[in-house]
Design an enzyme around this catalytic site. Structure first.
Site, PDB file in Angstrom:
ATOM      1  N   CYS A 186      47.740  36.070  37.630  1.00 19.19           N
ATOM      2  CA  CYS A 186      46.689  36.124  38.558  1.00 19.19           C
ATOM      3  C   CYS A 186      47.080  36.357  40.105  1.00 19.19           C
ATOM      4  O   CYS A 186      46.007  36.017  40.819  1.00 19.19           O
ATOM      5  CB  CYS A 186      46.203  34.556  38.118  1.00 19.19           C
ATOM      6  SG  CYS A 186      45.654  34.511  36.455  1.00 19.19           S
ATOM      7  N   HIS A 209      43.523  28.999  45.480  1.00 18.43           N
ATOM      8  CA  HIS A 209      43.623  29.595  44.069  1.00 18.43           C
ATOM      9  C   HIS A 209      42.624  28.596  42.999  1.00 18.43           C
ATOM     10  O   HIS A 209      41.784  29.621  42.169  1.00 18.43           O
ATOM     11  CB  HIS A 209      45.097  29.620  43.253  1.00 18.43           C
ATOM     12  CG  HIS A 209      45.109  30.348  42.042  1.00 18.43           C
ATOM     13  ND1 HIS A 209      44.842  31.705  42.160  1.00 18.43           N
ATOM     14  CD2 HIS A 209      45.490  30.112  40.838  1.00 18.43           C
ATOM     15  CE1 HIS A 209      45.038  32.099  40.848  1.00 18.43           C
ATOM     16  NE2 HIS A 209      45.510  31.031  39.955  1.00 18.43           N
ATOM     17  N   GLU A 242      48.149  22.493  43.665  1.00 17.96           N
ATOM     18  CA  GLU A 242      48.069  23.263  44.694  1.00 17.96           C
ATOM     19  C   GLU A 242      47.297  22.296  46.044  1.00 17.96           C
ATOM     20  O   GLU A 242      48.107  22.613  47.245  1.00 17.96           O
ATOM     21  CB  GLU A 242      46.711  24.415  44.574  1.00 17.96           C
ATOM     22  CG  GLU A 242      46.701  25.256  45.871  1.00 17.96           C
ATOM     23  CD  GLU A 242      45.494  26.487  45.436  1.00 17.96           C
ATOM     24  OE1 GLU A 242      45.462  27.428  46.281  1.00 17.96           O
ATOM     25  OE2 GLU A 242      44.829  26.342  44.680  1.00 17.96           O
ATOM     26  N   LYS A 301      35.887  30.163  42.681  1.00 17.10           N
ATOM     27  CA  LYS A 301      35.846  30.475  41.496  1.00 17.10           C
ATOM     28  C   LYS A 301      34.708  29.747  40.812  1.00 17.10           C
ATOM     29  O   LYS A 301      34.368  29.973  39.456  1.00 17.10           O
ATOM     30  CB  LYS A 301      37.360  30.070  40.784  1.00 17.10           C
ATOM     31  CG  LYS A 301      38.361  31.096  41.046  1.00 17.10           C
ATOM     32  CD  LYS A 301      39.737  30.648  40.555  1.00 17.10           C
ATOM     33  CE  LYS A 301      40.696  31.752  40.566  1.00 17.10           C
ATOM     34  NZ  LYS A 301      41.398  31.976  42.083  1.00 17.10           N
ATOM     35  N   HIS A 353      37.388  32.950  37.066  1.00 15.03           N
ATOM     36  CA  HIS A 353      38.579  33.458  37.333  1.00 15.03           C
ATOM     37  C   HIS A 353      38.902  34.895  36.817  1.00 15.03           C
ATOM     38  O   HIS A 353      38.842  35.370  35.806  1.00 15.03           O
ATOM     39  CB  HIS A 353      39.651  32.505  36.604  1.00 15.03           C
ATOM     40  CG  HIS A 353      41.364  32.613  37.001  1.00 15.03           C
ATOM     41  ND1 HIS A 353      41.631  33.753  38.060  1.00 15.03           N
ATOM     42  CD2 HIS A 353      42.317  32.081  36.901  1.00 15.03           C
ATOM     43  CE1 HIS A 353      42.747  33.761  38.159  1.00 15.03           C
ATOM     44  NE2 HIS A 353      43.222  32.785  37.630  1.00 15.03           N
ATOM     45  N   PHE A 381      50.587  33.105  36.266  1.00 19.06           N
ATOM     46  CA  PHE A 381      51.574  32.701  35.006  1.00 19.06           C
ATOM     47  C   PHE A 381      52.959  33.515  35.223  1.00 19.06           C
ATOM     48  O   PHE A 381      52.994  34.459  35.715  1.00 19.06           O
ATOM     49  CB  PHE A 381      50.953  33.208  33.652  1.00 19.06           C
ATOM     50  CG  PHE A 381      49.919  32.471  33.033  1.00 19.06           C
ATOM     51  CD1 PHE A 381      49.446  31.272  33.656  1.00 19.06           C
ATOM     52  CD2 PHE A 381      49.390  32.790  31.788  1.00 19.06           C
ATOM     53  CE1 PHE A 381      48.461  30.423  33.099  1.00 19.06           C
ATOM     54  CE2 PHE A 381      48.403  31.986  31.171  1.00 19.06           C
ATOM     55  CZ  PHE A 381      48.266  30.804  31.843  1.00 19.06           C
TER      56      PHE A 381
END
Length: 413
Positions: free
Chosen positions: A163, A302, A313, A334, A339, A398
């Site tokens: 991502c 994010h 975050e 998002k 996402h 990830f």
């Protein structure tokens, strides 16, 4: 000698609009692109919602034979790249195409093609696997197909950092121009993984929400968040060396002034809970830009709507910005788009550039229940009309990949 890098073109295909103008209109209006999945039958699936690209037909953009020879992620990449290139007005007459690069990645690649041909293998035997299986499914074909379509003859490369892919791609392109390797780079990400195994895999790793109310599914920083919503699309921007852009009279949207990338070295799927790695990425971007934390007006987080990401975050932003974190505006788009995995960084970079261009900070939509763990100013539900001089976009992937890119309002000096 280090060179300045500016943005001269943008292209997007998203769940809330199939070009940049439609996408930005959707952001300003608080449009939610999440709805029931239509690409396959979800009867046996726990997850029913996704953020699909609407009203997209490959045959509106390609002849039938070409459309059949490309997976959805490559189709999205070309459509967005064509828009960005047209917006930039770069042509072979005003630019040496040997000095133009494509840095376009994807998180997963041709998952729909992989599924289809694996069914053919199991049900009908090896001779029924398509000869196009490999060139349709491999990750590098986003950049490869864009380069072929647009006649790009500089470096063509695909970043793959889950991502964080889109932001890493933009950062890599930025450094290629800054240090003199290319004059122009098309950079960003693309994704088309709303498929049976894509949804099942992310469901079983407990990453996706099982919420059925589309307006309470992707709710970044909200205390009731329960996982992310899968999205799809592409976001690609044209990066250009400043003097090259000025020489051809290009419109300049913004300047890129900093990039940071780090690794958590912590876990294959979970971010480091203290936000240390993400904080260092933001600090590296600010250090390269030679700015102080209090100069950052806006951070496009994010902000995936998972418990661990949003809490971590928040800590990362506090760690990176210190006291300035109390005043910085932080939102996640998002809630609008879901996402987009490898495409997220490209689309969210466009949100930052448009925020600078319009002096408007996008809201975090569908926000209802404040979370004491996420206590920054998340611009709930209504965007803000404020001057945006510096905007930062964060992407985390990830594997512990962290990336931050820093944009600045362009000043001709």
């Amino acid at each position: 000698m280090e060179r300045r890098v500016v943005v001269t073109g943008m292209g997007a295909i998203t769940p809330i609009g199939n070009n940049v103008e439609e996408f930005w209109k959707g952001i300003k209006e608080g449009k939610c692109g999440i709805d029931e999945i239509t690409q396959f039958d979800t009867t046996d699936y726990k997850v029913k919602l996704a953020a699909e690209v609407k009203n997209f037909s490959a045959e509106d953009h390609f002849d039938k034979r070409t459309a059949k020879r490309m997976d959805r992620f490559s189709q999205f990449a070309i459509v967005a790249a064509r828009e960005a290139m047209k917006d930039s007005n770069i042509t072979k007459e005003n630019t040496d195409m040997n000095r133009v690069a494509a840095v376009i990645g994807t998180g997963i690649g041709g998952l729909a093609t992989i599924e289809k041909d694996n069914r053919a293998l199991v049900e009908k035997g090896p001779d029924r696997v398509s000869p196009m299986y490999i060139p349709m499914s491999i990750v590098n074909m986003a950049a490869g197909n864009v380069a072929i379509d647009l006649g790009i003859k500089g470096e063509s490369v695909s970043m793959v950092t889950a991502c964080a892919t889109g932001t890493h791609s933009i950062g890599h392109g930025y450094h290629m121009i800054k240090h003199g390797y290319e004059d122009v780079v098309l950079a960003g990400g693309t994704e088309g993984s709303i498929t049976p195994t894509g949804i099942a895999g992310f469901t079983n790793i407990k990453a996706l929400t099982q919420e059925t109310n589309k307006n309470r599914a992707s709710i970044p920083f909200d205390k009731e968040r329960s996982g992310f919503v899968m999205g799809e699309g592409a976001g690609i921007i044209v990066l250009e060396e400043l003097e090259h852009a000025k020489a051809r009279g290009a419109k300049i949207y913004a300047e890129i002034v900093g990039y940071g990338a780090t690794s958590d070295a912590y876990h294959i799927t979970s971010p480091s809970p203290d936000g240390e790695g993400a904080a260092r990425a933001m600090q590296r971007a600010m250090n390269e830009a030679n700015i102080k934390p209090e100069e950052v007006t806006y951070i496009n987080a994010h902000g995936t709507s998972t418990h661990l990401n949003d809490a971590g975050e928040t800590l990362a932003i506090k760690r990176a910005l210190g006291e300035a974190s109390k005043n910085v505006l932080v939102s996640s788009t998002k809630g609008n788009t879901g996402h987009l995995l490898g495409a997220a960084g490209g689309v969210e970079a466009i949100a930052c550039i448009k925020a600078i261009e319009n002096d408007f900070v996008p809201p975090t939509i569908n926000y209802q229940v404040p979370d004491e763990e996420c206590d920054l100013d998340v611009v709930p539900n209504q965007g803000r009309n404020v001057e945006v001089k510096y905007a930062m976009s964060n992407s985390l992937g990830f594997g512990g990949h962290n990336s931050s890119i820093l944009f600045k309002k362009y000043e001709n000096k």
